[in-house]
Write a protein that holds these residues in place. Structure first.
Motif, mmCIF file in Angstrom:
data_model
loop_
_atom_site.group_PDB
_atom_site.id
_atom_site.type_symbol
_atom_site.label_atom_id
_atom_site.label_comp_id
_atom_site.label_asym_id
_atom_site.label_seq_id
_atom_site.Cartn_x
_atom_site.Cartn_y
_atom_site.Cartn_z
ATOM 1 N N ASP A 1 1.038 -1.251 0.092
ATOM 2 C CA ASP A 1 0.121 -0.034 0.010
ATOM 3 C C ASP A 1 0.847 1.263 0.098
ATOM 4 N N GLY A 2 2.123 1.223 -0.313
ATOM 5 C CA GLY A 2 3.051 2.104 -0.001
ATOM 6 C C GLY A 2 3.586 2.756 1.396
ATOM 7 N N THR A 3 3.377 1.876 2.197
ATOM 8 C CA THR A 3 3.536 2.468 3.614
ATOM 9 C C THR A 3 5.072 2.262 3.568
ATOM 10 N N PRO A 4 5.912 3.255 3.991
ATOM 11 C CA PRO A 4 7.347 2.974 4.103
ATOM 12 C C PRO A 4 7.700 2.580 5.480
ATOM 13 N N SER A 5 8.689 1.607 5.580
ATOM 14 C CA SER A 5 9.270 1.092 6.960
ATOM 15 C C SER A 5 10.568 0.574 6.609
ATOM 16 N N SER A 6 11.362 0.430 7.856
ATOM 17 C CA SER A 6 12.618 -0.385 7.607
ATOM 18 C C SER A 6 12.470 -1.829 6.973
ATOM 19 N N ILE A 7 13.473 -2.206 6.701
ATOM 20 C CA ILE A 7 13.443 -3.644 6.207
ATOM 21 C C ILE A 7 13.078 -4.585 7.203
ATOM 22 N N GLU B 1 11.351 -4.422 9.760
ATOM 23 C CA GLU B 1 9.947 -3.987 10.288
ATOM 24 C C GLU B 1 8.998 -4.608 9.071
ATOM 25 N N LEU B 2 9.327 -4.526 7.888
ATOM 26 C CA LEU B 2 8.200 -4.985 6.587
ATOM 27 C C LEU B 2 8.491 -6.328 6.744
ATOM 28 N N ALA B 3 9.699 -7.086 6.881
ATOM 29 C CA ALA B 3 9.923 -8.424 6.847
ATOM 30 C C ALA B 3 9.140 -8.987 8.169
ATOM 31 N N LYS C 1 5.921 -11.670 7.835
ATOM 32 C CA LYS C 1 5.841 -13.020 8.438
ATOM 33 C C LYS C 1 4.612 -13.037 9.324
ATOM 34 N N GLN C 2 4.325 -12.165 10.141
ATOM 35 C CA GLN C 2 3.057 -12.236 10.764
ATOM 36 C C GLN C 2 1.617 -12.321 9.935
ATOM 37 N N GLN C 3 1.811 -12.021 8.704
ATOM 38 C CA GLN C 3 0.650 -11.934 7.901
ATOM 39 C C GLN C 3 0.636 -13.286 7.115
ATOM 40 N N GLY C 4 1.838 -14.158 7.533
ATOM 41 C CA GLY C 4 1.981 -15.549 6.752
ATOM 42 C C GLY C 4 2.232 -15.029 5.065
ATOM 43 N N THR C 5 3.138 -14.207 4.963
ATOM 44 C CA THR C 5 3.588 -13.720 3.438
ATOM 45 C C THR C 5 5.039 -14.225 3.371
ATOM 46 N N PRO C 6 5.495 -15.334 2.816
ATOM 47 C CA PRO C 6 6.965 -15.576 2.463
ATOM 48 C C PRO C 6 7.388 -14.499 1.596
ATOM 49 N N TRP C 7 8.722 -14.355 1.500
ATOM 50 C CA TRP C 7 9.328 -13.220 0.603
ATOM 51 C C TRP C 7 10.709 -13.789 0.029
ATOM 52 N N LEU C 8 11.006 -12.791 -1.064
ATOM 53 C CA LEU C 8 12.513 -13.142 -1.557
ATOM 54 C C LEU C 8 13.162 -11.753 -1.605
#
Length: 321
Positions: A173-179, A181-183, A187-194
């Motif tokens: 949604d465009g919300t900025p944060s530290s890396i 924090e977003l990770a 993780k809490q949302q259950g979204t794996p990442w790369l």
């Protein structure tokens, strides 16, 4: 502006106290000991003396000794050789839950029985990304025994390829944060990442936490133009799949927050490294991009990833022994 002496070979800037202006000089243990008593870089233990509480002057004597035993090394008594300890699973490992420097490790989840789907690009890194970029040293080293705490420094030195900012990531949604924090949020949302990166990702020291921390926060793949060899191996040991672009120009076709899935990865893992992997990228505008990749997964390393980590695989083998 500042100088310290140590007797072990970690003398690059900021390594010991996090201060880039501190110069660290290497010396023998004897010299470092003498300098620590003086507390001054101008002290010469061969010629200078130190005042004592009684008002007298103290001077060090030069160390002396034999480099090797004059009669050679004794064979020793084999009865005194150490024997392997016998593990006792009934003994509890107690860690203070309020400790900020020590926490028990929880096993990572094994690889799913499907291809990876629904991953998102957490960050697209521009330029150099060393192990210090991924897991900074200095004052963070006191948290090496506490994975949640040291993970707060994950990728904080990485440059955002889209904006040029350091350690600024943007959510869908465009919300900025530290890396980190977003990770943690993903993780809490259950979204794996790369992570998408450029050349020689993970160069520098063989810092295991640079692989351990992203895995803990939800990383499943690192997609780069190339990897530093040791870091590439460390990623596999933690269950993270390192992939390289078959065509480096495809780096420009992927952006942060793109949705990603894999094709062929499960077959590669189950076949012990045979075959290839493609990355299916769904762009924010709904269009799709197919990216061919290369891998260096061996049979043993496929076992690491399938089990969730090398430690998981070793534990499983021990239980089945």
């Amino acid at each position: 502006d500042n100088a310290i002496f140590t007797s072990y070979n970690r003398n690059f800037r900021g390594r010991n106290d996090g201060n880039a202006k501190t110069m660290n000089f290497l010396a023998s243990p004897e010299l470092v000991t003498a300098m620590s008593y003086a507390g001054s870089t101008t002290f010469n233990p061969m010629t200078d003396s130190l005042p004592t509480s009684s008002g007298e002057e103290f001077r060090f004597s030069p160390p002396s000794g034999q480099d090797l035993p004059s009669a050679g090394f004794a064979q020793g008594n084999p009865a005194f050789y150490p024997t392997p300890g016998v593990p006792d699973a009934s003994v509890p490992v107690k860690v203070d839950p309020s400790s900020t420097r020590l926490a028990l490790l929880e096993p990572f989840a094994p690889f799913p029985d499907t291809e990876l789907h629904g991953l998102r690009v957490l960050y697209k890194v521009k330029g150099q990304c060393t192990t210090d970029t991924i897991s900074a040293a200095g004052p963070w080293l006191k948290y090496k025994g506490h994975l949640p705490n040291i993970s707060e420094n994950t990728l904080i030195g990485a440059i955002n390829a889209a904006t040029g900012e350091t350690n600024v990531a943007y959510d869908v949604d465009g919300t900025p944060s530290s890396i980190p924090e977003l990770a943690k949020r993903w993780k809490q949302q259950g979204t794996p990442w790369l992570v998408v990166a450029e050349h020689n990702y993970g160069e520098g020291s063989a810092r295991e936490h640079a692989a351990l921390q992203p895995r803990y926060l939800g990383a499943r793949i690192i997609l780069a133009k190339s990897f530093a060899r040791i870091h590439e191996t460390n990623l596999k040991k933690q269950g993270v799949v390192p992939l390289t672009f078959a065509t480096e120009a495809d780096y420009d076709r992927i952006d942060a927050c793109d949705e990603v899935g894999t094709e062929g990865l499960l077959d590669v893992l189950r076949s012990g490294g045979q075959g290839s992997v493609e990355i299916l990228v769904k762009k924010r505008d709904g269009s799709e991009v197919r990216v061919k990749t290369r891998h260096t997964l061996s049979k043993d390393q496929c076992g690491f990833v399938l089990a969730g980590s090398a430690l998981n695989l070793l534990a499983k083998k021990h239980r089945n022994a």
